[in-house]
Design an enzyme around this catalytic site. Sequence first.
Site, short mmCIF file in Angstrom:
data_model
loop_
_atom_site.label_atom_id
_atom_site.label_comp_id
_atom_site.label_asym_id
_atom_site.label_seq_id
_atom_site.Cartn_x
_atom_site.Cartn_y
_atom_site.Cartn_z
N ARG A 104 0.98 -1.10 0.06
CA ARG A 104 -0.13 -0.12 -0.10
C ARG A 104 0.86 1.20 -0.04
O ARG A 104 1.83 1.33 0.96
CB ARG A 104 -0.65 0.01 1.35
N THR A 108 -1.01 7.45 -0.78
CA THR A 108 -2.25 7.22 -1.36
C THR A 108 -3.23 6.06 -1.13
O THR A 108 -4.41 5.99 -1.22
CB THR A 108 -2.12 7.28 -2.82
N ASP A 200 -1.97 -4.03 12.46
CA ASP A 200 -1.36 -4.31 11.61
C ASP A 200 -0.93 -5.81 11.45
O ASP A 200 -0.39 -6.52 12.15
CB ASP A 200 -0.12 -3.55 11.09
N ASP A 203 2.54 -7.24 10.60
CA ASP A 203 3.37 -7.07 11.95
C ASP A 203 3.00 -7.99 13.10
O ASP A 203 3.96 -8.36 13.61
CB ASP A 203 3.20 -5.55 12.53
#
Length: 209
Positions: A104, A108, A200, A203
């Site tokens: 990603r 944006t 996340d 992670d």
Amino acid sequence: MNNVHLIDHPLVQHKLTLMRRKDASTNTFRRLLNELSALMAYEVTRDMPTHEVEIETPLETMKSKMIDGKKLVFVSILRAGNGILEGMLNVVPGARVGHVGLYRDPKTLVAVEYYFKMPHDMNDRDVIVVDPMLATGNSAVAAVDRLKELGPKSIKFVCLLTCPEGIAALQKAHPDVPIYTAAIDRQLNDHGYILPGLGDAGDRIFGTK
Ligand code: URA
């Protein structure tokens, strides 16, 4: 919601709650994801076609059903998809595996492809795309766009968590792709994270933060 399958089995919900807790260790998080993915595999493969084969039991010959695992492809959206992949392969060890590498863009949030490797004869295969988080939907849409170029027989999308924004984005681009999820959370935040979510996923699976 149309074409969204909420997997609300108590075992799935229990394990998901344990995973969401911020104090779950990497080891615990990964183990639970593995177990939960195996449970989700049961749901997503429920309508898989079977064929009869002749076998011998210790007592006599019989016809019994088998699935053709080699026609099935799990496509993992790197890197967090690999956390689901492992658990699903425990249940369907004969499945083929493809990988899509997408990151990603942090500004944006657009998905940028850096890797794409699929088995041969994709037009003869049923595809199950896996990614723990269907958040903005950008990666899911980009992955399904690319997969459709290969003309597979069917595509399903499996995630652990999603939110209304993610579902809307994937369904707008690909209304024919059913979504399997263990939870639909409240919303996305400004950084593209699901709230309340679990943080996340990459992670947490790999212990990188
Ligand atoms: N990806 C994640 O890992 N977590 C989110 O909440 C959203 C996207």
